[in-house]
Design an enzyme around this catalytic site. Structure first.
Site, PDB file in Angstrom:
ATOM      1  N   SER A   1       1.020  -1.123   0.037  1.00 18.97           N
ATOM      2  CA  SER A   1      -0.152  -0.133  -0.141  1.00 18.97           C
ATOM      3  C   SER A   1       1.006   1.268  -0.030  1.00 18.97           C
ATOM      4  O   SER A   1       1.685   1.444  -0.853  1.00 18.97           O
ATOM      5  CB  SER A   1      -0.969  -0.099   1.203  1.00 18.97           C
ATOM      6  OG  SER A   1      -1.818   0.996   1.057  1.00 18.97           O
TER       7      SER A   1
ATOM      8  N   ASP B   1      -8.616  -4.887  -6.192  1.00 13.09           N
ATOM      9  CA  ASP B   1      -8.437  -3.631  -5.222  1.00 13.09           C
ATOM     10  C   ASP B   1      -9.168  -2.369  -5.765  1.00 13.09           C
ATOM     11  O   ASP B   1      -9.104  -2.201  -6.910  1.00 13.09           O
ATOM     12  CB  ASP B   1      -6.773  -3.507  -5.411  1.00 13.09           C
ATOM     13  CG  ASP B   1      -6.403  -2.501  -4.071  1.00 13.09           C
ATOM     14  OD1 ASP B   1      -7.291  -1.601  -3.718  1.00 13.09           O
ATOM     15  OD2 ASP B   1      -5.276  -2.367  -3.935  1.00 13.09           O
TER      16      ASP B   1
ATOM     17  N   HIS C   1      -8.399  -4.440  -1.430  1.00 14.10           N
ATOM     18  CA  HIS C   1      -6.942  -4.131  -1.103  1.00 14.10           C
ATOM     19  C   HIS C   1      -6.197  -4.818   0.023  1.00 14.10           C
ATOM     20  O   HIS C   1      -4.864  -4.815  -0.165  1.00 14.10           O
ATOM     21  CB  HIS C   1      -7.111  -2.447  -0.482  1.00 14.10           C
ATOM     22  CG  HIS C   1      -5.822  -1.950  -0.348  1.00 14.10           C
ATOM     23  ND1 HIS C   1      -4.994  -1.392  -1.180  1.00 14.10           N
ATOM     24  CD2 HIS C   1      -5.413  -1.338   0.900  1.00 14.10           C
ATOM     25  CE1 HIS C   1      -4.051  -0.958  -0.610  1.00 14.10           C
ATOM     26  NE2 HIS C   1      -4.155  -0.826   0.883  1.00 14.10           N
TER      27      HIS C   1
END
Length: 361
Positions: free
Chosen positions: A152, A306, A335
């Site tokens: 991320s 995602d 995600h």
């Protein structure tokens, strides 16, 4: 543990047996005096909190950097650490850093005036990379990394390292993250910030008590983006949940999940929004040129579902990276798949990351 919902709640939902004893990370702090940010503001003392696992060998060639993701602390990569996993601390020296704004490293909530609260400067991914570069080279005397692995916002940092310091790491892994935040991602983050700041108690960031209603709204907007639509349709949250758990109870978890400082949440969201490796000095805002400059092998692992960093963005970026391996994570967990949010994703990540790192030895 502050707002680690991206990882921890997902593990909890599917846990069928008691979790193994977590790795023993050691907490440290590194302070930089008069740290000048990209915004032009100088922080008199910039503090970086980080954790270490294992020991640096005599040759200083067994270090791996794990830069943290949104509001995470240094424990956020323990799904990857331990016997039988991709990173064995008996063989490696692992350094897990915490982003500015997470409430432990320098943040709006813990910095005195004139930079307290909403007056804290917006720090960029490059600011974080520069601070950690100083941590590694000045504090730990590490001048080269065996690998750099980021999830991320950690993946954003991984790409920035690859552009800013192209020879610093032998191999780079990026999961659920891109080299630039594209406009749709900015719109998403602005929606979440707007939900939080609409609470009258927010008072422009100078609140005297937490803006509770704003934090609840922030959590609910976040929930809509965290997992895939099919994850919700299939009610995958039922796996591992107590019998009789209802959708309303699951939704309420999001309403009450975000309890850290509101200005800290906003600061890291702004950091996320502004990321663009193409804006690195020397590249003139050209993300394609910046990606072409990456020298080392890079394992690019977007989640197929995602909504934060859509797989289409990864498929756009990957062809410009000379030594890329694009390996989507086949998951419905959105995600969170990039941080092993369920056993299947954890197995896929650990096996493939371990194989990628072994190929470089």
């Amino acid at each position: 543990m502050k707002a680690l919902f991206l990882v921890i709640v997902c593990h909890t939902l599917l846990a069928q047996t008691p979790p193994p004893t977590p790795p023993n990370g050691e907490r440290h702090e590194f302070v930089i005096s008069n740290f000048r940010t990209e915004s032009g503001v100088t922080l008199p003392k910039a503090r970086i909190v980080y954790g270490t696992y294992g020991h640096l060998n005599a040759e200083k060639n067994n270090a791996v950097l794990l830069p943290s993701h949104y509001m995470a602390n240094f424990h956020g990569y323990e799904w990857l650490i331990g016997p039988g996993k991709a990173l064995d601390p008996s063989q490696l020296f692992l350094v897990s850093t915490e982003l500015f704004g997470n409430g432990s490293s320098s943040s709006p909530s813990n910095t005195p005036e004139p930079f307290h609260g909403p007056r804290f400067p917006v720090t960029t991914i490059r600011d974080n990379v520069e601070a950690v570069h100083r941590l590694l080279t000045e504090e730990l005397k590490v001048t080269h990394l065996r690998a750099l692995i980021g999830f991320s916002m950690g993946a954003q940092q991984a790409f920035q390292w690859a552009v800013s310091y192209p020879d610093f790491a032998d191999r780079i892994v990026a999961t659920s993250g891109t080299a630039k935040t594209y406009p749709h991602g900015i719109v998403r983050l602005e929606g979440q910030i707007a939900a939080l700041t609409a609470d009258p108690a927010f008072q422009g960031g100078d609140y005297t008590a937490p803006p509770a209603k704003g934090l609840e709204a922030f959590g609910m907007v976040w929930a809509a983006w965290l997992y895939s639509q099919e994850w919700w349709r299939r009610e995958l949250w039922r796996a591992g949940s107590p019998p009789g758990t209802t959708f309303e109870q699951v939704a309420n978890r999001f309403r009450t999940r975000f309890s850290a400082d509101a200005n800290d949440y906003i600061l890291q969201a702004r950091t996320w929004e502004r990321h663009d490796a193409g804006a690195t000095p020397g590249f003139g805002g050209d993300i394609e040129r910046a990606l072409r400059s990456i020298k080392v092998p890079l394992l690019y692992m977007p989640s197929e579902t995602d909504l934060y960093f859509p797989i289409g963005d990864a498929r756009y970026e990957a062809p410009f990276i000379p030594k890329v391996t694009l390996m989507p994570i086949p998951s419905l967990w959105g995600h969170t798949a990039g941080a092993a949010s369920n056993p299947a994703d954890g197995k896929f990540l650990n096996e493939n990351i371990a194989r990628f790192l072994a190929a470089g030895r």
